[in-house]
Write a protein that holds these residues in place. Structure first.
Motif, PDB file in Angstrom:
ATOM      1  N   PHE A   1      31.694-128.548  14.765  1.00 11.62           N
ATOM      2  CA  PHE A   1      30.309-128.240  14.438  1.00 11.62           C
ATOM      3  C   PHE A   1      29.385-129.342  14.936  1.00 11.62           C
ATOM      4  CE2 PHE A   1      26.660-128.309  11.556  1.00 11.62           C
ATOM      5  CZ  PHE A   1      26.208-127.019  11.712  1.00 11.62           C
ATOM      6  N   SER A   2      29.813-130.566  14.709  1.00 12.08           N
ATOM      7  CA  SER A   2      29.012-131.699  15.149  1.00 12.08           C
ATOM      8  C   SER A   2      28.896-131.725  16.667  1.00 12.08           C
ATOM      9  CB  SER A   2      29.660-132.990  14.650  1.00 12.08           C
ATOM     10  OG  SER A   2      28.896-134.095  15.046  1.00 12.08           O
ATOM     11  N   LEU A   3      29.996-131.457  17.336  1.00 11.01           N
ATOM     12  CA  LEU A   3      29.967-131.436  18.791  1.00 11.01           C
ATOM     13  C   LEU A   3      28.982-130.384  19.275  1.00 11.01           C
ATOM     14  CD1 LEU A   3      33.666-131.782  19.936  1.00 11.01           C
ATOM     15  CD2 LEU A   3      31.832-133.444  19.984  1.00 11.01           C
ATOM     16  N   ARG A   4      28.997-129.275  18.614  1.00 12.67           N
ATOM     17  CA  ARG A   4      28.121-128.188  19.004  1.00 12.67           C
ATOM     18  C   ARG A   4      26.657-128.618  18.947  1.00 12.67           C
ATOM     19  NH1 ARG A   4      29.190-123.195  19.663  1.00 12.67           N
ATOM     20  NH2 ARG A   4      27.551-121.623  19.619  1.00 12.67           N
ATOM     21  N   LYS A   5      26.330-129.328  17.902  1.00 11.10           N
ATOM     22  CA  LYS A   5      24.951-129.793  17.753  1.00 11.10           C
ATOM     23  C   LYS A   5      24.565-130.723  18.900  1.00 11.10           C
ATOM     24  CE  LYS A   5      23.436-131.468  14.002  1.00 11.10           C
ATOM     25  NZ  LYS A   5      23.450-132.287  12.780  1.00 11.10           N
ATOM     26  N   HIS A   6      25.481-131.620  19.209  1.00  8.45           N
ATOM     27  CA  HIS A   6      25.168-132.580  20.259  1.00  8.45           C
ATOM     28  C   HIS A   6      25.120-131.913  21.626  1.00  8.45           C
ATOM     29  CE1 HIS A   6      24.996-136.139  17.874  1.00  8.45           C
ATOM     30  NE2 HIS A   6      26.122-135.805  17.265  1.00  8.45           N
ATOM     31  N   LEU A   7      25.955-130.898  21.779  1.00  7.01           N
ATOM     32  CA  LEU A   7      25.942-130.151  23.028  1.00  7.01           C
ATOM     33  C   LEU A   7      24.567-129.517  23.232  1.00  7.01           C
ATOM     34  CD1 LEU A   7      27.594-129.246  25.395  1.00  7.01           C
ATOM     35  CD2 LEU A   7      28.424-127.327  24.065  1.00  7.01           C
ATOM     36  N   GLU A   8      24.057-128.956  22.170  1.00 12.07           N
ATOM     37  CA  GLU A   8      22.737-128.334  22.260  1.00 12.07           C
ATOM     38  C   GLU A   8      21.674-129.348  22.660  1.00 12.07           C
ATOM     39  OE1 GLU A   8      21.837-126.348  18.639  1.00 12.07           O
ATOM     40  OE2 GLU A   8      23.549-124.986  18.777  1.00 12.07           O
ATOM     41  N   ALA A   9      21.766-130.517  22.070  1.00  6.94           N
ATOM     42  CA  ALA A   9      20.777-131.552  22.374  1.00  6.94           C
ATOM     43  C   ALA A   9      20.846-131.959  23.843  1.00  6.94           C
ATOM     44  CB  ALA A   9      21.008-132.764  21.476  1.00  6.94           C
ATOM     45  N   THR A  10      22.063-132.123  24.314  1.00  5.66           N
ATOM     46  CA  THR A  10      22.256-132.517  25.703  1.00  5.66           C
ATOM     47  C   THR A  10      21.650-131.504  26.651  1.00  5.66           C
ATOM     48  OG1 THR A  10      24.317-133.620  25.183  1.00  5.66           O
ATOM     49  CG2 THR A  10      23.963-133.002  27.471  1.00  5.66           C
ATOM     50  N   ILE A  11      21.996-130.270  26.399  1.00  2.25           N
ATOM     51  CA  ILE A  11      21.536-129.197  27.248  1.00  2.25           C
ATOM     52  C   ILE A  11      20.022-129.092  27.204  1.00  2.25           C
ATOM     53  CG2 ILE A  11      21.468-126.687  27.296  1.00  2.25           C
ATOM     54  CD1 ILE A  11      24.568-127.139  26.401  1.00  2.25           C
TER      55      ILE A  11
ATOM     56  N   SER B   1      12.207-119.401  32.428  1.00  2.00           N
ATOM     57  CA  SER B   1      12.018-120.235  31.244  1.00  2.00           C
ATOM     58  C   SER B   1      13.342-120.696  30.650  1.00  2.00           C
ATOM     59  CB  SER B   1      11.240-119.449  30.194  1.00  2.00           C
ATOM     60  OG  SER B   1      11.964-118.261  29.904  1.00  2.00           O
ATOM     61  N   LEU B   2      13.224-121.544  29.649  1.00  4.28           N
ATOM     62  CA  LEU B   2      14.410-122.086  28.999  1.00  4.28           C
ATOM     63  C   LEU B   2      15.268-120.970  28.422  1.00  4.28           C
ATOM     64  CD1 LEU B   2      12.765-125.041  27.092  1.00  4.28           C
ATOM     65  CD2 LEU B   2      14.579-125.252  28.751  1.00  4.28           C
ATOM     66  N   PRO B   3      16.569-121.185  28.488  1.00  6.18           N
ATOM     67  CA  PRO B   3      17.470-120.214  27.870  1.00  6.18           C
ATOM     68  C   PRO B   3      17.389-120.292  26.348  1.00  6.18           C
ATOM     69  CG  PRO B   3      18.687-122.111  28.633  1.00  6.18           C
ATOM     70  CD  PRO B   3      17.270-122.288  29.096  1.00  6.18           C
ATOM     71  N   VAL B   4      17.820-119.261  25.715  1.00  3.11           N
ATOM     72  CA  VAL B   4      17.841-119.266  24.255  1.00  3.11           C
ATOM     73  C   VAL B   4      18.888-120.255  23.771  1.00  3.11           C
ATOM     74  CG1 VAL B   4      18.197-117.877  22.208  1.00  3.11           C
ATOM     75  CG2 VAL B   4      17.130-116.881  24.231  1.00  3.11           C
ATOM     76  N   ILE B   5      18.456-121.201  22.961  1.00  2.00           N
ATOM     77  CA  ILE B   5      19.380-122.247  22.545  1.00  2.00           C
ATOM     78  C   ILE B   5      20.238-121.821  21.359  1.00  2.00           C
ATOM     79  CG2 ILE B   5      19.518-124.555  21.573  1.00  2.00           C
ATOM     80  CD1 ILE B   5      18.954-124.537  24.474  1.00  2.00           C
ATOM     81  N   ASN B   6      19.670-121.137  20.443  1.00  2.00           N
ATOM     82  CA  ASN B   6      20.446-120.791  19.252  1.00  2.00           C
ATOM     83  C   ASN B   6      20.968-119.378  19.279  1.00  2.00           C
ATOM     84  OD1 ASN B   6      20.565-123.148  17.756  1.00  2.00           O
ATOM     85  ND2 ASN B   6      18.423-122.950  17.213  1.00  2.00           N
TER      86      ASN B   6
ATOM     87  N   ALA C   1      23.306-120.759  33.137  1.00  2.00           N
ATOM     88  CA  ALA C   1      24.132-119.613  32.769  1.00  2.00           C
ATOM     89  C   ALA C   1      25.303-120.054  31.887  1.00  2.00           C
ATOM     90  CB  ALA C   1      24.658-118.919  34.021  1.00  2.00           C
ATOM     91  N   THR C   2      25.920-121.162  32.292  1.00  2.00           N
ATOM     92  CA  THR C   2      27.053-121.668  31.528  1.00  2.00           C
ATOM     93  C   THR C   2      26.661-122.002  30.102  1.00  2.00           C
ATOM     94  OG1 THR C   2      28.019-122.627  33.492  1.00  2.00           O
ATOM     95  CG2 THR C   2      28.756-123.494  31.386  1.00  2.00           C
ATOM     96  N   ILE C   3      25.585-122.745  30.014  1.00  2.00           N
ATOM     97  CA  ILE C   3      25.114-123.190  28.717  1.00  2.00           C
ATOM     98  C   ILE C   3      24.732-121.994  27.853  1.00  2.00           C
ATOM     99  CG2 ILE C   3      23.128-124.297  27.675  1.00  2.00           C
ATOM    100  CD1 ILE C   3      23.465-126.253  30.216  1.00  2.00           C
ATOM    101  N   ASP C   4      24.112-121.036  28.470  1.00  2.00           N
ATOM    102  CA  ASP C   4      23.748-119.819  27.770  1.00  2.00           C
ATOM    103  C   ASP C   4      24.963-119.210  27.089  1.00  2.00           C
ATOM    104  OD1 ASP C   4      21.214-119.018  27.440  1.00  2.00           O
ATOM    105  OD2 ASP C   4      21.074-117.837  29.283  1.00  2.00           O
ATOM    106  N   GLN C   5      26.026-119.156  27.844  1.00  2.00           N
ATOM    107  CA  GLN C   5      27.219-118.522  27.280  1.00  2.00           C
ATOM    108  C   GLN C   5      27.853-119.379  26.190  1.00  2.00           C
ATOM    109  OE1 GLN C   5      30.507-117.360  29.957  1.00  2.00           O
ATOM    110  NE2 GLN C   5      31.809-118.047  28.283  1.00  2.00           N
ATOM    111  N   LEU C   6      27.933-120.678  26.448  1.00  2.00           N
ATOM    112  CA  LEU C   6      28.567-121.567  25.481  1.00  2.00           C
ATOM    113  C   LEU C   6      27.849-121.529  24.144  1.00  2.00           C
ATOM    114  CD1 LEU C   6      29.428-124.693  27.621  1.00  2.00           C
ATOM    115  CD2 LEU C   6      31.007-123.145  26.503  1.00  2.00           C
ATOM    116  N   LEU C   7      26.542-121.548  24.207  1.00  2.00           N
ATOM    117  CA  LEU C   7      25.785-121.586  22.962  1.00  2.00           C
ATOM    118  C   LEU C   7      25.632-120.199  22.360  1.00  2.00           C
ATOM    119  CD1 LEU C   7      23.031-124.209  23.686  1.00  2.00           C
ATOM    120  CD2 LEU C   7      25.245-124.453  22.605  1.00  2.00           C
ATOM    121  N   GLY C   8      25.870-119.220  23.162  1.00  2.00           N
ATOM    122  CA  GLY C   8      25.732-117.865  22.648  1.00  2.00           C
ATOM    123  C   GLY C   8      26.929-117.421  21.838  1.00  2.00           C
ATOM    124  N   GLN C   9      28.018-118.166  21.958  1.00  2.00           N
ATOM    125  CA  GLN C   9      29.216-117.785  21.222  1.00  2.00           C
ATOM    126  C   GLN C   9      29.021-118.018  19.731  1.00  2.00           C
ATOM    127  OE1 GLN C   9      32.231-120.118  22.983  1.00  2.00           O
ATOM    128  NE2 GLN C   9      32.559-118.745  24.720  1.00  2.00           N
TER     129      GLN C   9
END
Lengths: 172, 172
Positions: free
Chosen positions: A143-153, A166-171, B151-159
């Motif tokens: 879960f923590s990794l996921r949060k940091h991944l989002e921040a990085t991206i 535009s920016l991809p949907v983050i959540n 695209a990659t990030i979209d998929q990773l965070l979309g899971q």
DNA sequence: CAAATACTTTACTTTTTCGTATACATTCTG
DNA sequence: CAGAATGTATACGAAAAAGTAAAGTATTTG
């Protein structure tokens, strides 16, 4: 682009040290036993980590190793760079281009730009994960990794670079 | 977690082949000269790529190498896996845990979950970049990479969020 | 001070990866 | 068919990484 033994074991040693209370320390023998590694090998690992300023040592009868900072301020990026350097050395082209002095791809080196992207990606993630994030049960860690991944991206994509849409949907 | 020589040079050979017209081919000598590598080395690289099904060879007087598919259907993920395997071998724990048979971290191996995330991240990017994306000048390449990164990030965070027991109990 | 404990440093051995060399098989040209 | 050019396969040596060993230095304890 494989995880080296130094990285794997070095990080585990850091985790062991991160799990003890502040002010406590572990001896080489204790770490070796806990991780199932040879004493000589842990010795070498700790020397590298010490040169990187990540751990502090105390000699003598009651000596041992401890983190040089709280686990919450040490990033995995620093740990991995101490243990193995950057993923892609920018001097690689100059050193490994064979018998020609300059990179044969100097004009348009797509390969180099690829490594640069990957290096930035991995580095971005690693520098946002703190050692303390890895201490706990596996579920919480993910879960923590996921949060940091989002921040990085967020940062990578948030840069004012040429972007078609535009920016991809983050959540998602 | 460094880029190996095999990966660097193997990918460059693939790029050389991707730049020639369809139906054309290159000999080992031509590739070696263009990349500034030794003939013997290119020979070995091409053998690995051939075993991976990425290139086809023709023997004899007018022989040479060509891509086995159009550059637009070959992903970097396939190329890199042929040349160096996955970033993190799942059997690593079993093989390198020292003298103990089971992974000393079997209970909550944060390290393994970290490698898994990084491997997925890099692999996700590499499998979305086609060889044809790397053929062109550096600016266009960066632009293309960026698109695939999104695209990659979209998929990773979309899971859906990681399940607490998503990883098998290891060794095991 | 002396002994025990623990870190420090250097060198060595083993293993893996990288690069090269050599002999062989295949195919085209004339 | 003969010869030249090309890929195929295996083995060898060099270089780097990984792991081990041994002698040295520092600190605590009695």
């Amino acid at each position: 682009m494989k995880v080296s033994a130094l990285e794997e074991y070095g990080l585990r040693c850091m985790l062991r040290l991160g799990r003890v209370s502040e002010g406590e320390s572990l001896t080489i023998h204790e770490i070796a036993e806990q991780e199932g590694l040879s004493v000589a090998n842990v010795r070498k690992l700790m020397m590298i980590l010490r040169e990187g300023g990540l751990v502090q040592s105390v000699r003598g009868r009651l000596g041992g190793y401890a983190l040089s900072e709280p686990a919450s301020t040490i990033t995995l990026g620093r740990i991995m760079e101490s243990l193995a350097g950057r993923m892609y050395d920018p001097e690689f082209c100059g050193k490994h281009s064979g018998d020609v002095t300059i990179c044969v791809n100097s004009g348009a080196c797509s390969v180099r730009s690829l490594w640069g992207v990957l290096d930035g990606l991995v580095g971005g993630v690693l520098h946002r994960i703190r050692l303390s994030d890895l201490i706990g049960d596996e579920g919480k860690v993910s879960f923590s990794l996921r949060k940091h991944l989002e921040a990085t991206i967020d940062q990578l994509l948030g840069q004012p670079a040429p972007r078609p849409h535009s920016l991809p949907v983050i959540n998602g």
